[in-house]
Design an enzyme around this catalytic site. Structure first.
Site, PDB file in Angstrom:
ATOM      1  N   ARG A 266       0.843  -1.196   0.000  1.00  0.00           N
ATOM      2  CA  ARG A 266       0.000   0.000   0.000  1.00  0.00           C
ATOM      3  C   ARG A 266       0.878   1.246   0.000  1.00  0.00           C
ATOM      4  O   ARG A 266       1.867   1.327   0.708  1.00  0.00           O
ATOM      5  CB  ARG A 266      -0.909   0.029   1.237  1.00  0.00           C
ATOM      6  N   ARG A 281       3.162   1.379   9.928  1.00  0.00           N
ATOM      7  CA  ARG A 281       2.609   1.861   8.657  1.00  0.00           C
ATOM      8  C   ARG A 281       3.680   1.752   7.577  1.00  0.00           C
ATOM      9  O   ARG A 281       4.433   2.681   7.319  1.00  0.00           O
ATOM     10  CB  ARG A 281       2.129   3.311   8.806  1.00  0.00           C
ATOM     11  N   GLU A 353      -4.508  -0.035  16.037  1.00  0.00           N
ATOM     12  CA  GLU A 353      -5.219  -1.027  15.229  1.00  0.00           C
ATOM     13  C   GLU A 353      -4.295  -2.163  14.800  1.00  0.00           C
ATOM     14  O   GLU A 353      -3.183  -1.935  14.319  1.00  0.00           O
ATOM     15  CB  GLU A 353      -5.789  -0.351  13.977  1.00  0.00           C
ATOM     16  N   SER A 356      -8.890  -5.265  11.378  1.00  0.00           N
ATOM     17  CA  SER A 356     -10.154  -4.629  11.038  1.00  0.00           C
ATOM     18  C   SER A 356     -11.059  -5.705  10.473  1.00  0.00           C
ATOM     19  O   SER A 356     -10.703  -6.361   9.481  1.00  0.00           O
ATOM     20  CB  SER A 356      -9.915  -3.514  10.014  1.00  0.00           C
ATOM     21  N   ARG A 395       2.541  -5.725  12.874  1.00  0.00           N
ATOM     22  CA  ARG A 395       2.009  -5.025  14.052  1.00  0.00           C
ATOM     23  C   ARG A 395       1.962  -5.955  15.267  1.00  0.00           C
ATOM     24  O   ARG A 395       2.127  -5.499  16.402  1.00  0.00           O
ATOM     25  CB  ARG A 395       0.625  -4.462  13.738  1.00  0.00           C
TER      26      ARG A 395
END
Length: 426
Positions: A266, A281, A353, A356, A395
């Site tokens: 991404r 990220r 987070e 999700s 993460r």
């Protein structure tokens, strides 16, 4: 994709639900296009009926004695030619309107479910529950995960930047082994929970990206191999969902559960300046994804189960976390309802987070034409699709490096992972 019939029959409801997302979504132009298209369709149908009537009338009149070359028959033939010509001019207009309607529909997000909290931003998200407060470390000197990782020699950013650019990381030695162990552990747990593992293509065509809602909305956040019309997978949700694109399943096949590991890519457009350091990220990261295809009547229940499957990984690793219901202003473009799992990161004193979990209802299935048929019933229905991270490996590693950090500068390996990595301490 939203159902045009729903928009046509309940425009006020649709507009109100879209307005709860924030943004500027005006369905009035779509309604006008739909009206024009239906008017053209009705006119074309009338003309086609007249054309069919003329084609039937001419031989009947000839059979009853009309002169085949007489004025009455010629008048019918002339009318028939005129009607066919008019139909010929209407068909491309109707096709053009249909294309504009579909293009417009692709720009509209999913409607938030009735149970999704209404709000404008993440500030309005609703905490549902917390777990593992007793596992929150009391060590006041915990280093950020990137610092402890560099000290232990298991994480290197500078060399990754040399190879690629910023927002990439290289895992070395025990760091690489820990990430690999996490992926294997997550897959094993989800397979035991009833998911069937798949290894899908990591390169995806434009049609697949469109079907799941990444295009056209998120083109700038995706990496594209332009010469081949292929995109790097932003998440396994995309290739796995598209395994069934264009298919009609039997209801007996539902529910279908899949889990898949993929590297994810991404651009994180618009996020520069946030989380520039560490594993939170990145442009490239590893993730285990959970994807479900279910009967519409069970999708709400299936979402709760999906969240539980993701939670089970955090619980097995004894990582403190909370579950948050995202509000209408914060849910993803193609989601109707989303729960985020946020893991505790001691160095920042925040929950971040890590998963999700979303119910898309029939939004993706309508875009991708994924249907099912129930025996003894006419017609087909769209399946409901759901997906969630189970979990993001990087993460999870960040959470382990912080929550399991010891005062002597080492990091204890969670007991559940020790058989996978073959050691107790980093």
């Amino acid at each position: 994709m939203l159902d045009i019939r729903l928009i046509r029959e309940n425009p006020k409801l649709v507009q109100e639900r879209l307005n709860t997302r924030g943004g500027n979504y005006d369905i009035q132009p779509l309604l006008e296009l739909d009206k024009q298209q239906r008017e053209l369709e009705a006119k074309r149908n009338q003309l086609q009926a007249r054309s069919n009537e003329i084609a039937k009338l001419i031989p009947e009149k000839i059979k009853t004695g009309c002169n085949p070359k007489g004025p009455e028959i010629q008048a019918l033939r002339d009318e028939g030619s005129s009607v066919k010509a008019e139909i010929g001019t209407l068909e491309p207009q109707e096709k053009d309107l249909s294309a504009k309607i579909e293009e417009f529909l692709l720009t509209l997000p999913n409607l938030p479910s009735d149970s999704t909290p209404v709000g404008k931003s993440e500030e309005d998200n609703v905490e549902v529950r917390r777990w593992g407060d007793e596992y929150i470390p009391q060590n006041p000197n915990i280093l950020p995960h990137w610092e402890i990782g560099e000290k232990l020699g298991i994480l290197n950013v500078e060399r990754a930047v040399k190879v690629a650019q910023s927002r990439f990381v290289t895992l070395i030695g025990a760091g690489a082994r820990l990430e690999r162990a996490l992926i294997a552990f997550m897959l094993d747990r989800q397979i035991a929970a009833g998911y069937v593992e798949v290894i899908p293509p990591f390169l995806i065509n434009t049609e697949s990206m469109t079907a799941t809602g990444q295009l056209p909305k998120f083109a700038e956040e995706s990496f594209k191999c332009a010469a081949d019309d292929l995109w790097l997978a932003p998440t396994a949700e995309v290739p796995v969902t598209n395994l069934y694109r264009g298919e009609t399943l039997n209801s007996e096949e539902l529910p279908i559960y899949h889990c898949a590991y993929t590297p994810c890519f991404r651009r994180e457009a618009g996020s520069y300046g946030r989380d520039m350091r560490g594993l939170i990220r990145l442009h490239q990261f590893n993730k285990v994804e959970l994807v479900k295809f279910v009967h519409p009547s069970t999708s709400s229940e299936e979402l709760e189960k999906l969240v539980g499957n993701a939670e089970a990984i955090l619980q097995a690793l004894h990582l403190p976390y909370r579950v948050v219901a995202l509000c209408t202003g914060d849910i993803g473009f193609h989601s109707a309802k989303t729960y985020d799992l946020e893991v505790w990161l001691p160095s920042s004193g925040k929950y971040r987070e890590i998963s999700s979990c979303s119910n898309f209802m029939d939004y993706q299935a309508r875009r991708g034409q994924i249907r099912f048929k129930e025996s003894g019933k006419k017609g087909t229905q769209f399946v409901h699709t759901l997906n969630g991270s189970g979990l993001a490996a990087g993460r999870t590693m960040a959470a382990i490096l912080e929550n399991y950090q010891q005062e002597d500068g080492t990091v204890r390996i969670p007991e559940a992972l020790q058989p996978y990595i073959g050691r107790e301490v980093l």
